[in-house]
Structure formats: structure tokens, C-alpha cells
Motif scaffolding. Structure first.
Motif, PDB file in Angstrom:
ATOM      1  N   LYS A 134       0.813  -1.223   0.000  1.00  0.00           N
ATOM      2  CA  LYS A 134       0.000   0.000   0.000  1.00  0.00           C
ATOM      3  C   LYS A 134       0.846   1.272   0.000  1.00  0.00           C
ATOM      4  N   SER A 146      -7.994  -1.002   3.483  1.00  0.00           N
ATOM      5  CA  SER A 146      -8.610  -0.887   2.163  1.00  0.00           C
ATOM      6  C   SER A 146      -7.543  -1.187   1.105  1.00  0.00           C
ATOM      7  N   ASN A 183      -6.126  -0.236  -1.561  1.00  0.00           N
ATOM      8  CA  ASN A 183      -5.716   0.836  -2.465  1.00  0.00           C
ATOM      9  C   ASN A 183      -4.353   1.351  -2.047  1.00  0.00           C
ATOM     10  N   SER A 185     -10.554   4.662  -2.217  1.00  0.00           N
ATOM     11  CA  SER A 185     -10.744   3.269  -1.822  1.00  0.00           C
ATOM     12  C   SER A 185     -11.481   2.496  -2.918  1.00  0.00           C
ATOM     13  N   GLU A 219     -16.102   3.088   4.078  1.00  0.00           N
ATOM     14  CA  GLU A 219     -15.486   2.289   5.127  1.00  0.00           C
ATOM     15  C   GLU A 219     -16.345   2.253   6.395  1.00  0.00           C
ATOM     16  N   HIS A 230      -7.145  12.417   2.318  1.00  0.00           N
ATOM     17  CA  HIS A 230      -7.202  10.966   2.243  1.00  0.00           C
ATOM     18  C   HIS A 230      -8.331  10.624   1.294  1.00  0.00           C
ATOM     19  N   TYR A 231      -8.341   9.423   0.789  1.00  0.00           N
ATOM     20  CA  TYR A 231      -9.380   9.020  -0.165  1.00  0.00           C
ATOM     21  C   TYR A 231      -9.408  10.009  -1.332  1.00  0.00           C
TER      22      TYR A 231
HETATM   23 MG    MG Z   1      -8.132   3.140   3.803  1.00  0.00          MG
END
Ligand code: MG
Ligand code: TXA
Length: 335
Positions: free
Chosen positions: A53, A144, A146, A152, A185, A234-235
Motif C-alpha cells: 500500500k 482498504s 488501495n 478506496s 469504510e 485521504h481518499y
Molecule cells: Mg483506507
């Protein structure tokens, strides 16, 4: 909803279980997002998930188990709140942070003395966990699936496009259990402190948690345990993303010199020249969450200079959606 567990599915699930038992890395379907699974007792395998990751090794992972019966193996003391919440929401999209047992390795928790545990509901991963857990309730760590900081994955294709399978890619196997139902999530509740607190919003809302526990469940303060979902950016799509609180049509006009990818209610009716992709935002929060990451993936792939997303309702049942959108739009330098 999900593909049924027929003979072919059973063979794929058995393969996933064998690969995991041998220390391999498998992308697994859950009802929230796809996870990057490893045997939670296998230090090398767990550490390999961080490398794949590109995630710092001090970020703790969630241990996925079959249910309450397994919690006692992974957690030092199981408080009554955890029993109540497990009875109400497991299997399902709720993660509980609790003091870790000695069995749970430091490599899972990033050196913290608490562990995050969840019993996922997707029928394929339940079947996988039941075949994998053995007598000692073996669990699967699964962040996750990704690359760190990216959007994600909610389909096997998202995982294949990002991480891929060896030799070209990084994983040993992708278990394709269809498109994730929930789409964002799990809710994370911290039960390792003085009072219960929300570490991450999800479809199990504050109201639902408070209803079961009978006490207020506030958001965690800034001194909360580390959670990478709590990083500001994030994401995130690669394309700059803006949440538009006012008129989306007016903002599109202001940005006439930019190629735009737009998600808003009724967006497909927009006729502006500079809009290269328009996605109709679902009106219902479940549908919006279900499609959110797929839509962000599509907006990001549209070749636009900028992504515009109409701000959804600011009510509490939209908390998880607004949280993920806010992070998607956050300045990457704010990480
Ligand atoms: Mg995550
Ligand atoms: O829905 C989900 O939870 C998905 C699926 C695959 O189950 N998993 C997931 O994992 O979102 P991940 O690693 O992307 O996010 C887990 C979050 C991280 O923000 C992590 O820091 C937090 O859980 N976490 C894990 N253990 C923790 C702990 N002991 N204390 C506080 N936060 C913790």
C-alpha cells in the motif's frame, strides 16, 4: 445483490483461504470496500501489506473476524458496550477499538496497545473467515486495498487497476465478490478510553450507536489513537476537487476556461461546453455512499482539470459521505 456462493465461488474462496494460509496477500470483498487481507498472526505477511500500500508501518490495521466469539482471542477485556454493539451490528460495518490481547502482534497495531476488530457481513468474506479461522479464531488484517492516500476500491476492477496481481502487480490473488454494497469504510468506535468516541464515520451513525449504548458518543478529540482515515487529505482523487456549496451552474460558468468533471443532482442536464463528464448525484444517502468511490474513480479518470461536487445535505445521516468528500477535496499538502 452479491453473487451467490455457488461451486465456482466456493472454489475461489477456498483458493483465497489457501493463499492466505501460505502467507500470501489477497484482495477480499467486504460490504464496505475491498480489503487487502493477510493472516493476522503472520508478521511477514502483515508487514507486506504495508509495503504494497505504501502505508507507514505505524498505522494500525483492522483485524477481521467471524463475530463476538472471536473477540475474546484478540481483545484483553471485552466490556459490556462491545457485547451490546456486536449483538446489534455484527456482522456489519462497525469496527471497535479495544485493549489488545497478548495474542495480537504489535505489527498489527502499529505498536499501540489497542486493536481494531470488525466482523464483516459480505457473505463471501464470512465464508472465507469461517474456513480460515480454525480453533484459534484466526483473523485477517485488511486495510482498504488501495495505494495509500488514493480512492478506496469498491470493485475488484478498482483493485486490479491500482494494485494488480503478480507478476505485473503486487497481490497474490483478487477474490471478486462483486460491487460493495455499503461503499464507504466502516464506522470506527473507540472503546479503549474513558468513554466511547467515534474515530471514523460510516453508515452506522452516531444516533444508531447512542441508541444501543444509551450514552452520548462524541467525535474523538485530536488526542485520539492514530487512524490514517483521520488524515486531512485521504481518499483523494489525483484531480483537484472542489465541493460547491452554492449554485453549481454559476461555478461552472466562473470556471469557463477549465475542463470540468461534475457530480451534482441533475448534472446530466447541464449543457455547458467545458463539462467533460457529468454524473447525477443520487438523492438518497445509501445510494450516494454506495456509488461514491466508483463515481470519484470515474470523475478522476475523465481527464478534467478540476472536479466539482455539489455539497450534499449537511445533516447527521450524511456524516460519512461529507467526511469522505471533505477529505477528497482537502489540499494534498495538508497531509
Ligand atoms: Mg483506507
Ligand atoms: O470498512 C473498513 O473498515 C475497511 C474494510 C476492508 O474492512 N477497512 C479499512 O481499513 O478501512 P483501513 O486500514 O483503510 O482503515 C482502518 C482505520 C485506519 O484509519 C486505522 O488507523 C484505524 O482504522 N485503526 C486501526 N486500528 C486502530 C487502533 N488500534 N486505534 C485507532 N485506530 C485504529
Amino acid at each position: 445483490m452479491y453473487p451467490t456462493i455457488d461451486e465456482s465461488a466456493r472454489a475461489q474462496i477456498r483458493k483465497a483461504s489457501d493463499v492466505l494460509a501460505a502467507g500470501g496477500l489477497v484482495a477480499i470483498p467486504t460490504e464496505t470496500v475491498y480489503g487487502l487481507a493477510a493472516d493476522a498472526d503472520n508478521r511477514d505477511a502483515v508487514l507486506a501489506t504495508f509495503a504494497v500500500k505504501g502505508r507507514p508501518t505505524n498505522h494500525p490495521l483492522i483485524v477481521h473476524v467471524t463475530g463476538l466469539e472471536a473477540l475474546y482471542d484478540w481483545v484483553k477485556v471485552v466490556p459490556p458496550e462491545a457485547v451490546k454493539l456486536a449483538q446489534a451490528f455484527w456482522p456489519g460495518p462497525l469496527t471497535m477499538v479495544l485493549p489488545k490481547s497478548d495474542r495480537c502482534g504489535d505489527f498489527v497495531t502499529g505498536g499501540q496497545d489497542s486493536v481494531a476488530v470488525r466482523a464483516p457481513a459480505h457473505p463471501w468474506i464470512r465464508e472465507l473467515l469461517l474456513s480460515f479461522e480454525g480453533k484459534t479464531h484466526k483473523g485477517l488484517t485488511a486495510p482498504s486495498a488501495n495505494t495509500f492516500g488514493r480512492i478506496s476500491p469498491t470493485s475488484a476492477k478498482h483493485v486490479a487497476d491500482d494494485l494488480g496481481v503478480k507478476p505485473q502487480g503486487k497481490l497474490d490473488y483478487i477474490l471478486d465478490g462483486g460491487v460493495c454494497d455499503v461503499g464507504v469504510e466502516s464506522t470506527i468506535i473507540n472503546l479503549s478510553g474513558k468513554r466511547p468516541e467515534i474515530l471514523r464515520h460510516g453508515v452506522i451513525t452516531r444516533a444508531m450507536l447512542e441508541n444501543v449504548l444509551g450514552v452520548p458518543v462524541p467525535d474523538a478529540g485530536s488526542d485520539a489513537p492514530r487512524a490514517s482515515g483521520r488524515l486531512k487529505s485521504h481518499y483523494a482523487p489525483q484531480t483537484g476537487t472542489e465541493i460547491v456549496a452554492g449554485s453549481i451552474a454559476a461555478r461552472i460558468e466562473e470556471l469557463a476556461d477549465k475542463k470540468l468533471a461534475v457530480m451534482a443532482p441533475g448534472a446530466s442536464g447541464i449543457k455547458a461546453q467545458n463539462v467533460v463528464l457529468a454524473i447525477d448525484a443520487p438523492e438518497n444517502v445509501r445510494d450516494y455512499a454506495h456509488a461514491l468511490y466508483e463515481n470519484l474513480h470515474r470523475l478522476d479518470a475523465a481527464g478534467a482539470d478540476k472536479i466539482l461536487v455539489a455539497q450534499p445535505p449537511q445533516t447527521s445521516d450524511w456524516a460519512a459521505v461529507n467526511d469522505r468528500l471533505g477529505r477528497a477535496a482537502a489540499d494534498k499538502n495538508a497531509k
